[in-house]
Design an enzyme around this catalytic site. Structure first.
Site, PDB file in Angstrom:
ATOM      1  N   ASP A  50       3.719  -2.550  14.571  1.00 13.98           N
ATOM      2  CA  ASP A  50       2.702  -3.394  15.183  1.00 13.98           C
ATOM      3  C   ASP A  50       2.657  -4.769  14.514  1.00 13.98           C
ATOM      4  O   ASP A  50       2.892  -4.892  13.322  1.00 13.98           O
ATOM      5  CB  ASP A  50       1.338  -2.707  15.054  1.00 13.98           C
ATOM      6  CG  ASP A  50       0.291  -3.313  15.965  1.00 13.98           C
ATOM      7  OD1 ASP A  50       0.661  -3.991  16.937  1.00 13.98           O
ATOM      8  OD2 ASP A  50      -0.903  -3.115  15.699  1.00 13.98           O
ATOM      9  N   ASN A  55       2.752  -0.173  27.598  1.00 11.32           N
ATOM     10  CA  ASN A  55       3.296  -1.524  27.467  1.00 11.32           C
ATOM     11  C   ASN A  55       3.736  -2.131  28.795  1.00 11.32           C
ATOM     12  O   ASN A  55       3.935  -3.354  28.883  1.00 11.32           O
ATOM     13  CB  ASN A  55       4.482  -1.536  26.495  1.00 11.32           C
ATOM     14  CG  ASN A  55       4.074  -1.397  25.043  1.00 11.32           C
ATOM     15  OD1 ASN A  55       4.866  -0.996  24.197  1.00 11.32           O
ATOM     16  ND2 ASN A  55       2.822  -1.722  24.729  1.00 11.32           N
TER      17      ASN A  55
END
Length: 250
Positions: A26, A74
């Site tokens: 991340d 995503n």
């Protein structure tokens, strides 16, 4: 700081290396934003860091390194960003395949791979084919993966098998359920010993919901492109100083 454990007085023990490490990579977008760059620049830098961390993990003796590369959620990002992320595996394997082969690393992918673009799917399959005989660390890309989707697909598969009289409902146990999860290819190594999430966020974001039941978790403040081999060593030391009881008493 997310984790206040001070590892300065501890050294890495090669006798207690986690067999399976999973990483939620991340912070690529924030890394780029801090430098006045587009988000895709962060994703590219993050891709370059995959090689560094994979080779370090392999050198430490890790058996499986799972990287959360693209989640089922995503797809909701801007089309231009999704398209770039779909090209990343093509760029990664084109550049780093010699390093993977040199380090005897075997590539696999877990996720709904059949639902990603053909070109991306083909390059991932080629990487898997080219490294299938390697006997070192397994580099597992969780690509188009989601924990809920994993459990849902396993449930559907089991329901169909019951319908087809392959076994009864009462015969379903944890082992049978796990055999129908996307991670079944990893066998006894399917459950991570250690989960690392970079960027300071403290959530698992729909990642390996079944498999993380007794996983030790470390949340590292560094953004993924800045996450170093030294960070990995320190996070493993944190793992080594945990008392893993699996719900039992020692």
């Amino acid at each position: 700081m997310v984790d206040t454990f001070d590892d300065s007085d501890y050294q890495l023990s090669m006798d207690n290396i986690p067999k399976h490490i999973a990483i939620i990579m991340d912070g690529n977008g924030r890394w780029a934003k801090k430098r006045g760059l587009q988000r895709i620049a962060g994703h590219k830098e993050g891709m370059n860091n995959v090689k560094t961390i994979a080779i370090t993990a392999s050198d430490f003796g890790v058996k499986v390194l799972t990287l959360y590369a693209f989640s089922t959620e995503n797809w909701g990002r801007p089309t231009s960003e999704v398209n770039f992320l779909m090209r990343l595996p093509i760029d990664f394997f084109s550049v780093f395949m010699p390093d993977l082969m040199k380090n005897n690393i075997k590539v696999i992918a877990t996720g709904l791979i059949e639902k990603i673009p053909k070109n991306t799917r083909q390059i991932i399959q080629r990487a898997m084919d080219d490294t299938k005989d390697n006997t070192g660390m397994i580099l597992n890309f969780a690509f188009n993966y989601g924990g809920r989707a994993d459990i849902l697909e396993a449930t559907k598969a089991l329901a169909q098998k019951v319908k087809d009289n392959e076994f009864s409902v009462d015969a379903i146990d944890e082992k049978i359920f796990e055999d129908n999860l996307l991670t079944n290819v990893l066998g006894e190594l399917a459950d991570p010993d250690l989960l690392i999430r970079t960027s300071g966020e403290t959530r698992i974001s729909n990642f390996m919901l079944w498999q993380l039941a007794y996983t030790e978790m470390v949340f590292n403040d560094n953004l993924w492109p800045d996450y170093s081999s030294e960070d990995l060593e320190h996070d493993i030391i944190k793992y080594q100083n945990r008392d893993r009881r699996f719900g039992k008493l020692n």
